[in-house]
Design an enzyme around this catalytic site. Sequence first.
Site, mmCIF file in Angstrom:
data_model
loop_
_atom_site.group_PDB
_atom_site.id
_atom_site.type_symbol
_atom_site.label_atom_id
_atom_site.label_comp_id
_atom_site.label_asym_id
_atom_site.label_seq_id
_atom_site.Cartn_x
_atom_site.Cartn_y
_atom_site.Cartn_z
ATOM 1 N N GLY A 116 0.839 -1.197 0.000
ATOM 2 C CA GLY A 116 0.000 0.000 0.000
ATOM 3 C C GLY A 116 0.873 1.246 0.000
ATOM 4 O O GLY A 116 0.557 2.251 -0.651
ATOM 5 N N ASN A 167 -6.748 4.890 9.818
ATOM 6 C CA ASN A 167 -6.252 3.647 10.419
ATOM 7 C C ASN A 167 -6.239 3.674 11.941
ATOM 8 O O ASN A 167 -6.234 2.635 12.573
ATOM 9 C CB ASN A 167 -4.842 3.340 9.899
ATOM 10 C CG ASN A 167 -3.942 4.550 9.915
ATOM 11 O OD1 ASN A 167 -4.254 5.589 9.327
ATOM 12 N ND2 ASN A 167 -2.824 4.448 10.602
ATOM 13 N N SER A 208 -4.102 -2.718 -0.019
ATOM 14 C CA SER A 208 -3.031 -3.585 0.482
ATOM 15 C C SER A 208 -3.603 -4.942 0.880
ATOM 16 O O SER A 208 -4.666 -5.006 1.508
ATOM 17 C CB SER A 208 -2.383 -2.905 1.696
ATOM 18 O OG SER A 208 -1.389 -3.724 2.244
ATOM 19 N N HIS A 268 -2.414 -7.343 2.951
ATOM 20 C CA HIS A 268 -2.266 -7.944 4.291
ATOM 21 C C HIS A 268 -3.290 -7.437 5.295
ATOM 22 O O HIS A 268 -3.342 -7.897 6.427
ATOM 23 C CB HIS A 268 -0.829 -7.789 4.813
ATOM 24 C CG HIS A 268 -0.445 -6.425 5.284
ATOM 25 N ND1 HIS A 268 -0.456 -6.092 6.617
ATOM 26 C CD2 HIS A 268 -0.022 -5.326 4.624
ATOM 27 C CE1 HIS A 268 -0.043 -4.826 6.747
ATOM 28 N NE2 HIS A 268 0.227 -4.344 5.549
ATOM 29 N N CYS A 295 6.451 5.657 18.267
ATOM 30 C CA CYS A 295 7.777 5.922 18.815
ATOM 31 C C CYS A 295 8.680 6.363 17.667
ATOM 32 O O CYS A 295 9.024 5.586 16.801
ATOM 33 C CB CYS A 295 8.324 4.650 19.443
ATOM 34 S SG CYS A 295 9.713 4.972 20.491
HETATM 35 N N1 PLP Z 1 -2.219 3.473 4.494
HETATM 36 C C1 PLP Z 1 -2.919 3.132 5.578
HETATM 37 C C2 PLP Z 1 -4.166 3.885 5.922
HETATM 38 C C3 PLP Z 1 -2.484 2.085 6.391
HETATM 39 O O1 PLP Z 1 -3.165 1.763 7.478
HETATM 40 C C4 PLP Z 1 -1.302 1.396 6.038
HETATM 41 C C5 PLP Z 1 -0.758 0.315 6.886
HETATM 42 O O2 PLP Z 1 -1.048 0.222 8.050
HETATM 43 C C6 PLP Z 1 -0.627 1.781 4.866
HETATM 44 C C7 PLP Z 1 -1.109 2.821 4.114
HETATM 45 C C8 PLP Z 1 0.615 1.067 4.416
HETATM 46 O O3 PLP Z 1 0.266 -0.144 3.777
HETATM 47 P P1 PLP Z 1 1.402 -1.292 3.592
HETATM 48 O O4 PLP Z 1 1.603 -1.880 4.950
HETATM 49 O O5 PLP Z 1 0.799 -2.259 2.625
HETATM 50 O O6 PLP Z 1 2.593 -0.625 3.057
#
Ligand code: PLP
Length: 403
Positions: free
Chosen positions: A74, A155, A203, A205, A330
């Site tokens: 992602g 997130n 993404s 995962h 962190c």
């Molecule tokens: N964007 C958001 C909103 C996410 O929550 C995350 C991962 O936690 C990412 C981008 C990054 O995705 P990736 O872990 O596939 O690089």
Amino acid sequence: MQTNKNAYFDYAATTPMDPEVLEAMTPYFTEFFGNPSSVYSFASKSRSAIEKARNQVAKALNATPEEIFFTGSGTEANNWALKGTLEKLRSKGNHIITAKIEHHAILHTCEYLEKIAGAKVTYLPVDEEGRISMSELEAAMTDKTILVSIMFANNEIGTIQPVKAIGKLCRKKGVLFHTDAVQAAAQLDIDVQDLCIDMMSISAHKMYGPKGMGALYLRKGIRLENLMHGGGQEKGRRASTENTAGIVGMGFAMEKMKISLPQEKARLCALRDRLIDGVLKAVPHVKLNGAKNDERLPNNTNFSFIGVEGETLLLDLDSRGISASTGSACTSGSLDPSHVLMAIGLTHEQAHGSLRMTMGRHTTDEHVDYVLETLPGIIAKRREMSPLWEDYLANLANQKKSN
Ligand code: PLP
């Protein structure tokens, strides 16, 4: 299978691989290992598996297969959308609009573009629930604006943005609209056409697929400069030998997710609301961060507990078999409060006392019960020992007196 002693509440960080997805991927590591670019017929197995997966992803989003480009994550999809747009449209303008609560894969890319490539970036503020304002977005647009990048859902606090309204406004103004849907695509029904989305990052995962696999939806006709230079893979737009097994896993995971989505969404919303109500009832002086019900991701809860350090709370929960997360990140040795929680107006103390618990396919009512049995006692104990809590109570008492 999870037990109460292994209660995983961090699905927003990552999800376990679906065993059926792993099974679908395995032959492409061992049996059908051919390079999809090779001409012999054996390699065509890999090529057709990739195209099947592209169809699966496209179908889940109401896109066409030609509009799906596989990436290594992602993060890469986000980098490509931002850097590729600026490079391609530099002669038209250099202004990008995003929001203060974006993931670092967007924010750090914007900072990089400001520093290295002369971009001007507007970071929109959000309201106390984490939503951008449509009038502020419109007011921020100039004749140099080439891109709006607003995440579909956050997130940390799960707030869902008014994506369709943003898409419509961008289309009216002739500005490209990218959305980071890494969290949202795993839980919401997304129709890229109906929502007027030009570019979207996802993404694997986060949806029970493999780590290190992502995709960028690029609406037909949109040209970006490439991020990866090399071979002619992905129609010459994303160089690198394809991760055939990962792509197969992503396609299948997305197809499965889409089929189970209506039921799973309702189930998760019920668990989420029970967890939220339970915590708000059982713990005094707690704040729910983020939006309510329909404007919140089905699996997200985020609380601030005054007088408690989020990091300590995580360790206490971990010792009881509960894996959760905090909004604090962190960074370079110092414990900075979450930029998302600060953007919604929390104090440093509230931001430091935050706890994110996100649920998924294997979360049960028993897991929620277990958290509700365990968490209030942990908070009460930590507060008893906390000078912050004493100060807070003393302040409250003073305020009452002076009222
Ligand atoms: N964007 C958001 C909103 C996410 O929550 C995350 C991962 O936690 C990412 C981008 C990054 O995705 P990736 O872990 O596939 O690089």
